[in-house]
Write a protein that holds these residues in place. Sequence first.
Motif, short mmCIF file in Angstrom:
data_model
loop_
_atom_site.label_atom_id
_atom_site.label_comp_id
_atom_site.label_asym_id
_atom_site.label_seq_id
_atom_site.Cartn_x
_atom_site.Cartn_y
_atom_site.Cartn_z
N ILE A 182 25.96 20.20 46.43
CA ILE A 182 25.37 21.10 45.57
C ILE A 182 23.76 21.45 46.23
CG2 ILE A 182 26.41 20.88 43.39
CD1 ILE A 182 24.38 18.80 42.55
N ALA A 183 23.42 20.77 47.05
CA ALA A 183 22.31 20.88 47.79
C ALA A 183 22.35 20.11 49.33
CB ALA A 183 20.87 20.01 46.93
N GLY A 197 25.40 11.36 45.03
CA GLY A 197 26.12 11.96 43.84
C GLY A 197 24.92 12.40 42.82
N GLN A 198 25.28 13.37 42.04
CA GLN A 198 24.15 14.04 41.14
C GLN A 198 23.93 13.14 40.04
OE1 GLN A 198 25.74 17.50 39.20
NE2 GLN A 198 27.82 16.63 38.66
N HIS A 201 21.44 10.63 41.87
CA HIS A 201 20.21 11.41 42.04
C HIS A 201 19.48 11.65 40.94
CE1 HIS A 201 18.04 15.58 42.28
NE2 HIS A 201 17.83 15.05 43.54
N ARG A 202 20.11 11.93 39.91
CA ARG A 202 19.32 11.88 38.49
C ARG A 202 18.66 10.76 37.98
NH1 ARG A 202 23.63 13.58 35.85
NH2 ARG A 202 23.33 15.67 36.30
N ASP A 208 15.73 12.40 46.55
CA ASP A 208 15.67 14.10 46.64
C ASP A 208 16.03 14.42 48.32
OD1 ASP A 208 15.14 14.58 44.02
OD2 ASP A 208 12.98 14.22 44.47
N VAL A 225 23.27 16.42 48.22
CA VAL A 225 23.59 15.87 46.93
C VAL A 225 24.77 16.68 46.71
CG1 VAL A 225 22.89 15.85 44.58
CG2 VAL A 225 21.14 15.84 46.15
N ALA A 227 28.34 16.74 43.94
CA ALA A 227 28.86 16.77 42.63
C ALA A 227 30.39 16.63 42.39
CB ALA A 227 28.51 18.07 41.56
N ASP A 233 29.87 10.52 41.23
CA ASP A 233 28.62 10.98 41.21
C ASP A 233 27.65 9.91 40.94
OD1 ASP A 233 29.23 13.58 40.97
OD2 ASP A 233 29.58 13.60 38.85
N ARG A 379 24.31 11.66 28.53
CA ARG A 379 24.54 10.79 29.86
C ARG A 379 24.08 9.39 29.47
NH1 ARG A 379 22.50 15.80 31.58
NH2 ARG A 379 24.16 16.98 33.09
#
Length: 434
Positions: A182-183, A197-198, A201-202, A208, A225, A227, A233, A379
């Motif tokens: 996704i990035a 994984g997102q 990353h979150r 980043d 990144v 998903a 993830d 989450r």
Amino acid sequence: MKSFLFHLGLLVLMALVLAIWMALPWAGTLALVALLALWMAATRSGRQAGAVTAVGLGTLRGRLGSSSVIVIGIAGVVGVLVALLAMGEGFRATLQSGGRDDTAIVLRGGSVAETQSVLLHDDIVAIAQAPGVARDASGKPLVSGELVVDASVHEKAGGDANAQLRGVDDTAWTLRPDLKLIAGRRFKPGLHELVVGQGAHRQFAGLDVGDVVRLGREDWRVVGVFASGDAYDSELWADRQTVAAIYRRGDSAESVLVKLATPDAYTGFKTALAGDPRLKVEVATTREFFARQSESLARVIRAVGIVVGTIMGLGAVFGALNCMFAAVAGRAREIATLRALGFRGGPVVASVMLETMALALLGGLIGAAFVWLLFDGYRASTLQGFTDVMFRFAVTPALMWTGLKWALAIGFIGGLFPAVRAARLSVTAALREL
């Protein structure tokens, strides 16, 4: 003695009804409601029960405080129970969603998790040459040797945590068709590059695209990144050979992920590995493997939910008993008057039970709706081994239905004994009560 036997029989009846009720599917519940409605519409006793229930419900405004105790207590029980079960369901779904029937995972014999397994280079080669393994257009086996290590990272909210760093081969992307970037881009073999994984990353700081993070005494650059919607993830991915060199694992792997030619090829593949004297391995489809991985923790969470729900439910039962006994005592002269006018004990019992069950249903609906609004899709993370796994709470209709069944069961227990007392109330004594 007669009174003792009566109450013992009542307890046995209550236990039997509760056992049947908790095992009853929703279709059976609808049939039960239809039979109750038919009884109330077609029989004299049913119509009497409906009339007495309507009178009781009409007095709730004057008993708002005591009635709220029942509603709020049961709403709390249902809310806590459904939230805990939703946590277990979300965790189980996160792990299991990474499994497929057309991929297999191979571990060292006797291993139940990747971190307990070691496969050497010759093992990986032998697995890749087994019958049933799919191949790409160039004839290369679609297998990925994978190595998992714990990596120390920092949470965005502050504090240290462990993330799972997975070293994979180039074919890992083909073996997981649901995984999407996704990035950024994929890592390049041989370089200190990561894709994350997102979920990781979150939650974790410094991940980043373009950031440099220190793992295993080496600096790694985050280049992408991805998903996947499952436990991957929560992971960081890099080239297996690079991870193995930094963490001194030689040319080994902990597991080998295999793309099967067809799902039906699994049996032949497993038989071939079991018959190879060079290998001592455990083989499972990834669906089976992740189901086993998730079941133990999900079972613990369900058990905790049942225990906590039971303890809170007992409190709600006593609250309901106290409130309904007080309601029966306050309506003693009214009930006695109805009995004197020809109303039988059955309709009186039914009316008190229906009133309590209506309050319990309201509490259950409030509790289930509150949890659904607050937690569905929420989450969170929990430890799987020594690493954090991100997942989402899953407040499913089945879990909400379980909560409502608990609410009505509490209402049944809380209303049964006051209802029986109301039916057995002496008419002459009650008419003399103030």
